[in-house]
Design a protein around this motif. Structure first.
Motif, PDB file in Angstrom:
ATOM      1  N   ALA A  23      -3.994  28.772  51.963  1.00 20.73           N
ATOM      2  CA  ALA A  23      -3.086  29.786  52.509  1.00 20.73           C
ATOM      3  C   ALA A  23      -2.161  30.300  51.417  1.00 20.73           C
ATOM      4  O   ALA A  23      -1.996  31.510  51.228  1.00 20.73           O
ATOM      5  N   TYR A  24      -1.571  29.394  50.674  1.00 17.45           N
ATOM      6  CA  TYR A  24      -0.633  29.804  49.627  1.00 17.45           C
ATOM      7  C   TYR A  24      -1.355  30.390  48.416  1.00 17.45           C
ATOM      8  O   TYR A  24      -0.776  31.180  47.674  1.00 17.45           O
ATOM      9  N   VAL A  85       1.876  24.961  46.479  1.00 10.77           N
ATOM     10  CA  VAL A  85       2.794  25.519  47.471  1.00 10.77           C
ATOM     11  C   VAL A  85       4.174  25.760  46.875  1.00 10.77           C
ATOM     12  O   VAL A  85       4.778  26.824  47.054  1.00 10.77           O
ATOM     13  N   ALA A  86       4.677  24.779  46.150  1.00 13.40           N
ATOM     14  CA  ALA A  86       6.036  24.865  45.626  1.00 13.40           C
ATOM     15  C   ALA A  86       6.188  26.013  44.629  1.00 13.40           C
ATOM     16  O   ALA A  86       7.208  26.729  44.645  1.00 13.40           O
ATOM     17  N   ILE A  87       5.203  26.214  43.776  1.00 16.71           N
ATOM     18  CA  ILE A  87       5.343  27.227  42.720  1.00 16.71           C
ATOM     19  C   ILE A  87       4.982  28.620  43.204  1.00 16.71           C
ATOM     20  O   ILE A  87       5.700  29.601  42.924  1.00 16.71           O
ATOM     21  N   LEU A  88       3.899  28.771  43.955  1.00 16.91           N
ATOM     22  CA  LEU A  88       3.475  30.097  44.382  1.00 16.91           C
ATOM     23  C   LEU A  88       4.472  30.751  45.336  1.00 16.91           C
ATOM     24  O   LEU A  88       4.499  31.983  45.461  1.00 16.91           O
ATOM     25  N   SER A  89       5.295  29.956  45.983  1.00 12.45           N
ATOM     26  CA  SER A  89       6.307  30.529  46.873  1.00 12.45           C
ATOM     27  C   SER A  89       7.367  31.330  46.118  1.00 12.45           C
ATOM     28  O   SER A  89       8.112  32.100  46.728  1.00 12.45           O
ATOM     29  N   GLY A 110      -2.332  23.810  40.547  1.00 12.35           N
ATOM     30  CA  GLY A 110      -2.264  22.844  41.644  1.00 12.35           C
ATOM     31  C   GLY A 110      -3.504  22.896  42.505  1.00 12.35           C
ATOM     32  O   GLY A 110      -4.092  21.858  42.845  1.00 12.35           O
ATOM     33  N   GLY A 111      -3.936  24.107  42.871  1.00 14.22           N
ATOM     34  CA  GLY A 111      -5.166  24.234  43.645  1.00 14.22           C
ATOM     35  C   GLY A 111      -6.374  23.761  42.877  1.00 14.22           C
ATOM     36  O   GLY A 111      -7.302  23.190  43.454  1.00 14.22           O
ATOM     37  N   ALA A 112      -6.379  23.972  41.567  1.00 15.86           N
ATOM     38  CA  ALA A 112      -7.499  23.531  40.741  1.00 15.86           C
ATOM     39  C   ALA A 112      -7.634  22.016  40.742  1.00 15.86           C
ATOM     40  O   ALA A 112      -8.745  21.482  40.692  1.00 15.86           O
ATOM     41  N   ALA A 113      -6.523  21.308  40.785  1.00 17.18           N
ATOM     42  CA  ALA A 113      -6.570  19.848  40.832  1.00 17.18           C
ATOM     43  C   ALA A 113      -7.122  19.350  42.161  1.00 17.18           C
ATOM     44  O   ALA A 113      -7.831  18.330  42.219  1.00 17.18           O
ATOM     45  N   TYR A 145      -6.635  30.670  54.175  1.00 19.74           N
ATOM     46  CA  TYR A 145      -6.735  31.876  53.344  1.00 19.74           C
ATOM     47  C   TYR A 145      -6.678  33.128  54.219  1.00 19.74           C
ATOM     48  O   TYR A 145      -6.039  34.121  53.869  1.00 19.74           O
ATOM     49  N   SER A 146      -7.352  33.080  55.383  1.00 15.87           N
ATOM     50  CA  SER A 146      -7.407  34.253  56.256  1.00 15.87           C
ATOM     51  C   SER A 146      -6.085  34.525  56.956  1.00 15.87           C
ATOM     52  O   SER A 146      -5.748  35.677  57.230  1.00 15.87           O
ATOM     53  N   LEU A 147      -5.328  33.481  57.264  1.00 13.81           N
ATOM     54  CA  LEU A 147      -4.056  33.663  57.967  1.00 13.81           C
ATOM     55  C   LEU A 147      -2.923  34.047  57.031  1.00 13.81           C
ATOM     56  O   LEU A 147      -1.877  34.517  57.500  1.00 13.81           O
TER      57      LEU A 147
END
Length: 398
Positions: A23-24, A85-89, A110-113, A145-147
């Protein structure tokens, strides 16, 4: 139900974390209509930033997958979504394109990990229904991702870009709820050397799967990135454009949920080829329409286009039952990232020729992906694995 007995409950918790993480990871495209005028971005620059995020979030999965095969996968599974989540916000308070790029790159790591590690773990925990288990996991991410456009675009439309750091709070709370009991995980590597060297006997089918994912990603990412801009130029608000794209992405996630069980029954090769072929006429038609007619056709095409998401990953694991996190990183990270590298090219084409004709050309790419599916090993999971690897089939029957 028998399915729930065969699939470890941790699969559902990982799907929840995947929901939040993805989502993020989709916070950038829905906010482009607001970021473009604020930062003075061209479509080519917007595509370049999308490429940087893809490089960070996807290509770097190769390194994290290699790490998960040797070192504490649980750390990567838990910490990855939190960092994302923390950084992309903080995307909304970026005061220049350079700062925006730094936020996207750092958050993407973060998502890559998380992604290759969690996919390898789901494959391990899926029991005899690994296609279904991967569908559950992938669908969790696809739903998130869709929401994202529905959640983030209206929020920014109401409160403005400067308030996006507040969006970290619900994401972190959800992660705490689903990952409070994260499973203990041993490293995934098998055999001497591990990593890429042990994958050489499986190079041909893995390369074909890789190319299919690249073409599918290029098509999907181009549509998700530039359709919101197209709709706002047709007079839609940022919030409504976000809703429309969210509908498209939701249908894509439902396609992903059906793909795994269909591959369990009919075989992965057939599902991959059929879904690519069915997507093309719908997506091409969508790019020639406007308004809700565009959204309806795009939604139908997205359903078929993304139905191969779990199939490709599970197929790769069955073909090459070694170094599972590295295999995941190839099919999810490196392939997705390579597809994302084309975003600046697509943006430049849109600047020069217009968004509609550019997306029409992109919509034909799944035809090429279907051709790459032809040489893949046929049959069901265990039969295809045996033919591809040149050795005995896997013992589990799925």
């Amino acid at each position: 139900m028998a399915v729930r007995q065969e699939i470890d409950p941790a699969v559902y918790r990982l799907a929840g974390a995947h929901f939040v993480s993805d989502a993020y990871s989709n916070i950038y495209a829905p906010l482009l209509p607001a970021l473009i005028p604020r930062l003075g971005l061209s479509l080519a620059a917007a595509g370049t930033l999308a490429m940087l995020f893809q490089l960070s979030a996807s290509v770097s999965q190769l390194g994290f997958g290699h790490l998960a095969d040797r070192w504490r996968p649980r750390v990567l599974v838990v910490a990855g979504p939190v960092v994302s989540v923390a950084i992309l916000s903080f995307i909304g308070i970026a005061w220049s394109p350079v700062v925006l790029g730094l936020v996207l790159v750092a958050g993407g790591l973060g998502g890559a990990a998380f992604h290759p590690t969690s996919a390898a773990l789901v494959h391990r925990l899926g029991g005899s229904r690994r296609g279904l288990a991967m569908s559950i996991h992938i669908t969790g991410g696809s739903l998130g991702y869709s929401l994202a456009p529905v959640l983030f675009a209206p929020f920014v439309g109401t409160f403005g870009l400067s308030w996006t750091p507040i969006l970290a709070l619900p994401g972190l709370a959800l992660l705490a709820a689903v990952m409070g009991r994260a499973p203990q995980v041993r490293p995934f590597g098998t055999g001497p050397g591990g990593g890429f060297a042990i994958l050489r006997p499986y190079a041909k089918p893995l390369t074909l799967l890789y190319l299919i994912v690249v073409l599918r990603t290029m098509t999907s990412l181009s549509l998700a990135t530039f359709v919101p801009v197209l709709l706002t130029r047709q007079g839609w608000s940022v919030g409504m454009a976000g809703v429309a794209v969210s509908i498209y992405l939701f249908a894509a996630s439902m396609g992903g949920f059906t793909g795994g069980p269909l591959a369990d029954r009919f075989g992965p090769k057939r599902v991959i080829a059929a879904s690519m072929l069915l997507a093309v006429p719908l997506l091409v038609t969508a790019t020639r329409l406007d308004g809700w007619s565009l959204v309806i056709m795009l939604t139908a095409g997205g359903f078929f286009l993304q139905s191969t998401l779990p199939v490709n990953v599970t197929f790769a694991h069955q073909i090459a039952p070694v170094s599972a996190a590295t295999v995941s990183s190839l099919m999810m990270g490196f392939a997705w990232g390579t597809g994302g590298l084309t975003a600046p090219l697509v943006g430049s084409m849109a600047d020069r020729f217009g968004i509609e004709p550019t997306l029409t050309v992109i919509a034909f790419l799944p035809l090429l992906a279907a051709l790459f599916a032809v040489p893949l090993p046929g049959g069901l999971w265990h039969e295809a694995a045996g033919h591809a690897g040149g050795g005995r089939p896997l013992q589990e029957k799925t």
